[in-house]
Design a protein around this motif. Structure first.
Motif, PDB file in Angstrom:
ATOM      1  N   LEU A 257       0.833  -1.212   0.000  1.00 58.93           N
ATOM      2  CA  LEU A 257       0.000   0.000   0.000  1.00 58.93           C
ATOM      3  C   LEU A 257       0.869   1.264   0.000  1.00 58.93           C
ATOM      4  CD1 LEU A 257      -2.519  -1.194   2.750  1.00 58.93           C
ATOM      5  CD2 LEU A 257      -3.005  -1.010   0.298  1.00 58.93           C
ATOM      6  N   ILE A 258       1.942   1.223   0.810  1.00 54.66           N
ATOM      7  CA  ILE A 258       2.817   2.398   0.917  1.00 54.66           C
ATOM      8  C   ILE A 258       3.642   2.564  -0.360  1.00 54.66           C
ATOM      9  CG2 ILE A 258       4.762   3.421   2.178  1.00 54.66           C
ATOM     10  CD1 ILE A 258       3.623   2.014   4.729  1.00 54.66           C
ATOM     11  N   ASP A 259       4.156   1.450  -0.884  1.00 53.70           N
ATOM     12  CA  ASP A 259       4.979   1.522  -2.098  1.00 53.70           C
ATOM     13  C   ASP A 259       4.208   2.146  -3.258  1.00 53.70           C
ATOM     14  OD1 ASP A 259       7.292   0.505  -1.016  1.00 53.70           O
ATOM     15  OD2 ASP A 259       6.816  -1.593  -1.489  1.00 53.70           O
ATOM     16  N   ARG A 260       2.909   1.884  -3.334  1.00 56.65           N
ATOM     17  CA  ARG A 260       2.159   2.496  -4.445  1.00 56.65           C
ATOM     18  C   ARG A 260       1.557   3.849  -4.037  1.00 56.65           C
ATOM     19  NH1 ARG A 260      -2.076  -2.350  -4.521  1.00 56.65           N
ATOM     20  NH2 ARG A 260      -3.761  -1.539  -3.203  1.00 56.65           N
ATOM     21  N   PHE A 262      -0.551   4.852  -1.842  1.00 53.97           N
ATOM     22  CA  PHE A 262      -2.003   4.904  -1.614  1.00 53.97           C
ATOM     23  C   PHE A 262      -2.758   5.370  -2.873  1.00 53.97           C
ATOM     24  CE2 PHE A 262      -0.043   6.398   2.542  1.00 53.97           C
ATOM     25  CZ  PHE A 262       0.093   5.120   3.058  1.00 53.97           C
ATOM     26  N   ALA A 263      -2.318   4.831  -4.012  1.00 52.21           N
ATOM     27  CA  ALA A 263      -2.867   5.297  -5.296  1.00 52.21           C
ATOM     28  C   ALA A 263      -4.312   4.861  -5.510  1.00 52.21           C
ATOM     29  CB  ALA A 263      -1.988   4.791  -6.440  1.00 52.21           C
ATOM     30  N   GLU A 264      -4.693   3.714  -4.911  1.00 52.82           N
ATOM     31  CA  GLU A 264      -6.044   3.199  -5.168  1.00 52.82           C
ATOM     32  C   GLU A 264      -6.997   3.583  -4.043  1.00 52.82           C
ATOM     33  OE1 GLU A 264      -5.875  -0.963  -6.174  1.00 52.82           O
ATOM     34  OE2 GLU A 264      -4.085  -0.650  -7.424  1.00 52.82           O
ATOM     35  N   SER A 265      -8.248   3.643  -4.406  1.00 54.18           N
ATOM     36  CA  SER A 265      -9.276   4.047  -3.444  1.00 54.18           C
ATOM     37  C   SER A 265      -9.262   3.116  -2.227  1.00 54.18           C
ATOM     38  CB  SER A 265     -10.638   3.989  -4.148  1.00 54.18           C
ATOM     39  OG  SER A 265     -11.659   4.067  -3.201  1.00 54.18           O
ATOM     40  N   GLY A 266      -9.275   3.712  -1.029  1.00 56.02           N
ATOM     41  CA  GLY A 266      -9.310   2.916   0.203  1.00 56.02           C
ATOM     42  C   GLY A 266      -7.949   2.475   0.696  1.00 56.02           C
ATOM     43  N   ASP A 267      -6.883   2.706  -0.095  1.00 59.44           N
ATOM     44  CA  ASP A 267      -5.527   2.276   0.309  1.00 59.44           C
ATOM     45  C   ASP A 267      -5.099   2.884   1.641  1.00 59.44           C
ATOM     46  OD1 ASP A 267      -5.144   0.685  -1.869  1.00 59.44           O
ATOM     47  OD2 ASP A 267      -3.489   1.842  -2.747  1.00 59.44           O
TER      48      ASP A 267
END
Length: 323
Positions: A257-260, A262-267
């Motif tokens: 989640l951190i590596d991306r 929080f790009a996606e909803s709800g991350d």
């Protein structure tokens, strides 16, 4: 729970004089800077850093009054701290601090950057006028450390490989260096033996680290009213603190989640919940407790006094903020 201001009863008079002097030192020559200073020094800050300087000065000089240099050191300490806050708020784009609009949101970025620069320059001028080369070196190092801490934080955003050692080093630069080196400067000005000077430095260093770790815990457990900013805002901006680093050891999915970022909803909410469900907060509490205990141990050679007691109580007060 006793308020932090009641802890500072032995130096109430010193702190009142400090607030008055700070507004005067920034000077009425620049109405906009005076307005910014009035805004900053009147914003109900706890004055923890100058209070520590005054308490240590009183605890080390015994019954006599503290030196004019001690008073000026307290003023310089608060100026450096305030200058760093003004710049931090610009960098972090914070709209509010302690529930009050930040300088840049009230006066604009240009004035905020200049006000911070002005305060750093002014503190350097008063520092030079202390005519104590050791103290000049100690507090000049702090100004470098503050910048180093901000740079490290900026470079390490969303870095799930960050070690706890690197986090503590950044926390030292950003928070503990000022408290540690101003505490050490009190010892230099009070002409204490070298061992006691190092103990004062140790008190400030450990207290500053405990303070920062607890702030980082409160970012997950505090309310917006208490924090003066939304909970989890460090995590959102990619600033990975002790609770996150400990949680990463148990919750591998957290690093995804951190590596991306929080790009996606709800991350972000999912990451926040994973941290709360981990041992991260409890282990961070233990780390804060360790540093608070070390801080109190560093005061063992000071003679009993109301000021020494207040310094010991301050370490307990800081810990009680998370209970």
């Amino acid at each position: 729970m006793a308020s932090v201001t009641s802890l500072f009863a032995p130096v109430d008079g010193d702190l009142a004089e400090l607030t008055h002097n700070l507004k005067q030192l920034v000077g009425a020559r620049h109405p906009i800077l005076y307005a910014a200073a009035d805004h900053l020094f009147g914003a109900g800050g706890k004055r923890i850093r100058p209070a520590i300087v005054f308490l240590l000065a009183r605890a080390t000089t015994g019954s006599e009054d503290i030196l004019p240099q001690h008073r000026r050191l307290a003023e310089i300490t608060e100026m450096i701290h305030t200058a760093s806050l003004v710049h931090d708020d610009v960098v972090d784009e914070s709209e509010v601090r302690r529930g009050v609009p930040t300088v840049h949101s009230s006066f604009g970025n240009r004035i905020a950057v200049l006000a911070g620069d002005f305060l750093f320059a002014q503190s350097s001028w008063y520092l030079a006028n202390l005519d104590n080369l050791t103290v000049v070196k100690l507090l000049s190092q702090v100004i470098m450390d503050l910048a180093e801490g901000e740079i490290q934080q900026g470079l390490n955003r969303f870095d799930t490989e960050l070690s706890l050692e690197a986090y503590l080093e950044k926390s030292y630069y950003k928070t503990a260096s000022l408290i540690a080196n101003s505490a050490k400067s009190v010892g230099v000005l009070s002409d204490l033996p070298e061992v006691q000077i190092e103990n004062l430095y140790g008190y400030g260093r450990h207290l500053g680290l405990a303070f920062q770790i607890i702030d980082d815990i409160l970012d997950f457990t505090g309310s917006t009213e208490v924090l003066g900013k939304p909970a989890g805002s460090d995590l959102k901006s990619g600033n990975l603190t002790a609770p996150v680093l400990y949680a990463l050891e148990e919750k591998p999915y957290l690093s995804t989640l951190i590596d991306r970022e929080f790009a996606e909803s709800g991350d972000w909410q999912q990451a926040f919940d994973l941290i709360l469900a981990s041992e991260g907060i409890a282990r961070s509490r233990e780390l804060a407790l360790y540093h608070a205990d070390q801080a109190t141990y560093c005061l063992k050679d000071l003679s009993p006094s109301a000021s020494r007691q207040a310094l010991l109580d301050l370490a307990s007060y800081i810990l009680r903020r998370i209970h």
